[in-house]
Motif scaffolding. Structure first.
Motif, mmCIF file in Angstrom:
data_model
loop_
_atom_site.group_PDB
_atom_site.id
_atom_site.type_symbol
_atom_site.label_atom_id
_atom_site.label_comp_id
_atom_site.label_asym_id
_atom_site.label_seq_id
_atom_site.Cartn_x
_atom_site.Cartn_y
_atom_site.Cartn_z
ATOM 1 N N SER A 75 0.752 -1.322 0.057
ATOM 2 C CA SER A 75 0.007 -0.071 -0.008
ATOM 3 C C SER A 75 0.823 1.206 -0.142
ATOM 4 N N ARG A 76 1.995 1.260 0.691
ATOM 5 C CA ARG A 76 2.712 2.461 0.720
ATOM 6 C C ARG A 76 4.102 2.071 -0.271
ATOM 7 N N THR A 77 3.997 2.130 -1.402
ATOM 8 C CA THR A 77 5.273 1.884 -2.231
ATOM 9 C C THR A 77 6.429 2.969 -2.283
ATOM 10 N N GLU A 78 6.054 4.095 -1.514
ATOM 11 C CA GLU A 78 7.171 5.279 -1.543
ATOM 12 C C GLU A 78 8.295 4.594 -0.685
ATOM 13 N N TYR A 79 8.092 3.793 0.157
ATOM 14 C CA TYR A 79 9.098 3.369 1.253
ATOM 15 C C TYR A 79 9.156 1.839 1.594
ATOM 16 N N MET A 80 7.958 0.953 1.019
ATOM 17 C CA MET A 80 8.082 -0.335 1.021
ATOM 18 C C MET A 80 7.834 -1.013 -0.046
ATOM 19 N N ASN A 81 8.304 -2.336 0.084
ATOM 20 C CA ASN A 81 8.284 -3.345 -1.177
ATOM 21 C C ASN A 81 7.703 -4.588 -0.625
ATOM 22 N N THR A 82 7.641 -5.632 -1.340
ATOM 23 C CA THR A 82 6.989 -6.868 -1.087
ATOM 24 C C THR A 82 7.764 -7.654 0.069
ATOM 25 N N MET A 83 9.158 -6.999 0.365
ATOM 26 C CA MET A 83 9.844 -7.788 1.534
ATOM 27 C C MET A 83 9.230 -7.682 2.618
ATOM 28 N N ILE A 84 8.241 -6.936 2.833
ATOM 29 C CA ILE A 84 7.454 -6.599 4.201
ATOM 30 C C ILE A 84 6.811 -7.871 4.423
ATOM 31 N N TYR A 85 6.489 -8.773 3.535
ATOM 32 C CA TYR A 85 5.439 -10.059 3.526
ATOM 33 C C TYR A 85 6.803 -11.187 4.108
ATOM 34 N N GLY A 86 7.949 -10.874 4.078
ATOM 35 C CA GLY A 86 9.059 -11.965 4.430
ATOM 36 C C GLY A 86 8.800 -12.391 5.706
ATOM 37 N N ARG A 87 8.361 -11.748 6.734
ATOM 38 C CA ARG A 87 8.175 -12.265 8.085
ATOM 39 C C ARG A 87 7.246 -13.478 8.096
ATOM 40 N N LEU A 88 6.227 -13.382 7.115
ATOM 41 C CA LEU A 88 5.389 -14.502 7.096
ATOM 42 C C LEU A 88 6.162 -15.929 6.860
ATOM 43 N N LEU A 89 7.440 -15.998 6.275
ATOM 44 C CA LEU A 89 8.058 -17.109 6.008
ATOM 45 C C LEU A 89 8.962 -17.489 7.122
ATOM 46 N N LEU A 149 3.636 -21.780 15.953
ATOM 47 C CA LEU A 149 3.627 -21.090 14.535
ATOM 48 C C LEU A 149 3.704 -22.273 13.480
ATOM 49 N N LYS A 150 4.734 -23.004 13.892
ATOM 50 C CA LYS A 150 5.224 -24.079 12.693
ATOM 51 C C LYS A 150 4.146 -25.153 12.736
ATOM 52 N N ALA A 151 3.200 -25.325 13.867
ATOM 53 C CA ALA A 151 2.126 -26.439 13.787
ATOM 54 C C ALA A 151 0.882 -25.996 13.267
ATOM 55 N N ILE A 152 0.831 -24.775 12.797
ATOM 56 C CA ILE A 152 -0.143 -24.240 12.333
ATOM 57 C C ILE A 152 -0.310 -24.630 10.826
ATOM 58 N N ASP A 153 -1.342 -25.468 10.398
ATOM 59 C CA ASP A 153 -1.512 -25.880 8.659
ATOM 60 C C ASP A 153 -1.387 -24.590 7.803
ATOM 61 N N ASN A 154 -0.504 -24.359 6.960
ATOM 62 C CA ASN A 154 -0.777 -23.735 5.789
ATOM 63 C C ASN A 154 -0.931 -22.172 6.278
ATOM 64 N N PHE A 155 -0.186 -21.864 7.536
ATOM 65 C CA PHE A 155 -0.188 -20.424 7.965
ATOM 66 C C PHE A 155 0.581 -19.530 6.967
ATOM 67 N N THR A 156 1.845 -19.720 6.374
ATOM 68 C CA THR A 156 2.412 -19.023 5.527
ATOM 69 C C THR A 156 1.453 -19.017 4.000
ATOM 70 N N THR A 157 1.294 -20.108 3.468
ATOM 71 C CA THR A 157 0.427 -20.223 2.229
ATOM 72 C C THR A 157 -0.625 -19.360 2.220
ATOM 73 N N ASP A 158 -1.626 -19.412 3.465
ATOM 74 C CA ASP A 158 -2.875 -18.711 3.367
ATOM 75 C C ASP A 158 -2.684 -17.546 3.361
ATOM 76 N N LEU A 159 -1.650 -16.851 4.228
ATOM 77 C CA LEU A 159 -1.603 -15.501 4.510
ATOM 78 C C LEU A 159 -1.040 -14.770 3.203
ATOM 79 N N LEU A 160 -0.087 -15.419 2.541
ATOM 80 C CA LEU A 160 0.313 -14.688 1.256
ATOM 81 C C LEU A 160 -0.288 -14.915 0.224
#
Length: 396
Positions: A75-89, A149-160
């Motif tokens: 949403s704020r491309t002036e100072y963010m990019n898709t790397m903000i989603y990296g924490r989901l990994l 967190l690891k035990a949650i099925d499809n956590f990363t896949t679903d949020l991405l």
């Protein structure tokens, strides 16, 4: 229970990420730091780990394919990019039982051990309330029970998958929706969110009392988070605690290993003067800067500043405060040895009066016939005779 820190950055954000790593290592030994990235060279990891080996801090290259995040909305491309989603990994890339995620636009200013030792009370996530969105957490600092967190099925896949549709606050919105009833409020000092100064001061002034109250709760901050686009590494910024970031950025690795005092960024000046301006024309300023190197000139404005004034930052004794906020105004007035009224255009008499009320001399080219308080404190000079003003400043 194994512990680790985790951060996300690409090559373009490497300087802020390395500054955060330096600050973590300065206060915390024997800690692995996982750097989730797509394009940071191997040589950088080899070099930083060689330097941090004496304190047993290892920066782990947690590489993943850029294609994983390519469809995520930002949403704020002036100072963010898709790397903000990296924490989901993190569940996929970080093996530790407990993981502390920290945004790269932050620095750590104290030991993290009390935070790692926090009882999450059965929750998956520990976080701090977002200063601008009561009832939600800010995702810039997350203490994660990574085993759960690891035990949650499809956590990363679903949020991405959900992240491919634009939301008001990107993955922070998704994380709040996912962990709505499963997060623990941490002490406010674990995410001191200072970036809102500028936005609230100029656009949502009614929200400032709550913001100042939360800042007070967070002091002294363990993790200083420079949220919003007003970053301390910008050419100019308006927020507080800018110098702290530069102290950590300036650290040599040998200083980190021996825990040397944080470097001093600004020199000590014999005299400090404050000017508030509505114009970039400050008569004789460059002469003063050149002739009085032991005097610090602090110039503030409500707006951004013009090129003529910005160019004068080549002089180390000039410090500019564009789009200044109240906290910095208070600091500048408190620290000033006098008020220097040499700017053309309109005057902000409120700041001149505040200086005079604190018995600080007023040096000016102007007169104040309708203000007896300022007239009584005035030392008036001819703008065509800068030597007179120079002599007066030397006497302060």
């Amino acid at each position: 229970m194994s512990e680790a820190a985790a951060i996300c950055a690409d090559y373009g954000y490497l300087t802020p990420a390395e500054t955060l790593i330096k600050s973590i290592a300065y206060h915390n030994h024997d800690l692995p730091i996982y750097l989730l990235n797509t394009n940071i060279p191997q040589e950088w990891f080899l070099n930083i780990n060689r330097r941090l080996a004496p304190i047993n801090v290892r920066v782990v290259d947690a590489k993943f394919s850029a294609s994983v995040l390519k469809d995520e909305a930002v949403s704020r491309t002036e100072y963010m990019n898709t790397m903000i989603y990296g924490r989901l990994l993190i569940p996929q890339l970080v093996p530790a039982d407990r993981v502390l995620y920290i945004d790269s636009d932050s620095v750590v200013d104290r030991s993290l051990q009390p935070l790692f030792a926090t009882d999450l009370e059965g929750k998956v996530v520990g976080a701090v309330e977002d200063y601008s969105m009561p009832g939600t957490f800010n995702s810039g600092v997350l203490l994660l029970d990574n085993t759960k967190l690891k035990a949650i099925d499809n956590f990363t896949t679903d949020l991405l998958a959900k992240g491919q549709e634009r939301t008001s606050n990107d993955d922070q919105t998704l994380l709040n929706q996912y962990f709505k009833d499963n997060w623990l409020q941490l002490d406010y000092g674990y995410n001191l969110q200072i970036g809102l100064d500028l936005t609230l001061f100029y656009n949502e002034h009614h929200s400032l009392p709550r913001f100042y109250q939360l800042l007070k709760k967070a002091q002294p901050g363990t993790i200083i988070h420079y949220s919003t686009s007003d970053k301390p590494w910008n050419f100019m910024s308006s927020g507080r605690i800018r110098e702290k970031w530069w102290q950590y950025q300036s650290l040599e690795y040998s200083e980190i290993v021996r825990h040397a005092p944080l470097p001093t960024i600004r020199q000590h000046y014999r005299t400090r003067l404050f000017t508030f301006t509505q114009s970039e024309q400050l008569d004789n300023l460059e002469i003063l800067l050149r002739v009085l190197p032991d005097c610090e000139f602090n110039v503030a404005a409500w707006t951004n500043m013009g090129d003529a004034l910005l160019a004068l930052t080549k002089y180390p004794n000039l410090h500019l405060f564009p789009a200044v906020v109240e906290s910095n105004i208070d600091m500048l007035i408190d620290q000033a040895d006098g008020y220097l009224d040499i700017n053309e255009g309109g005057k902000e008499l409120q700041f001149i009066e505040r200086c005079v009320q604190r018995n600080k001399p007023l040096l000016s080219y102007n007169e104040y016939p309708d203000n007896p308080v300022l007239t009584a404190a005035l030392q008036k000079f001819d703008r065509e005779q800068p030597d007179q003003l120079i002599a007066a400043i030397k006497r302060l």
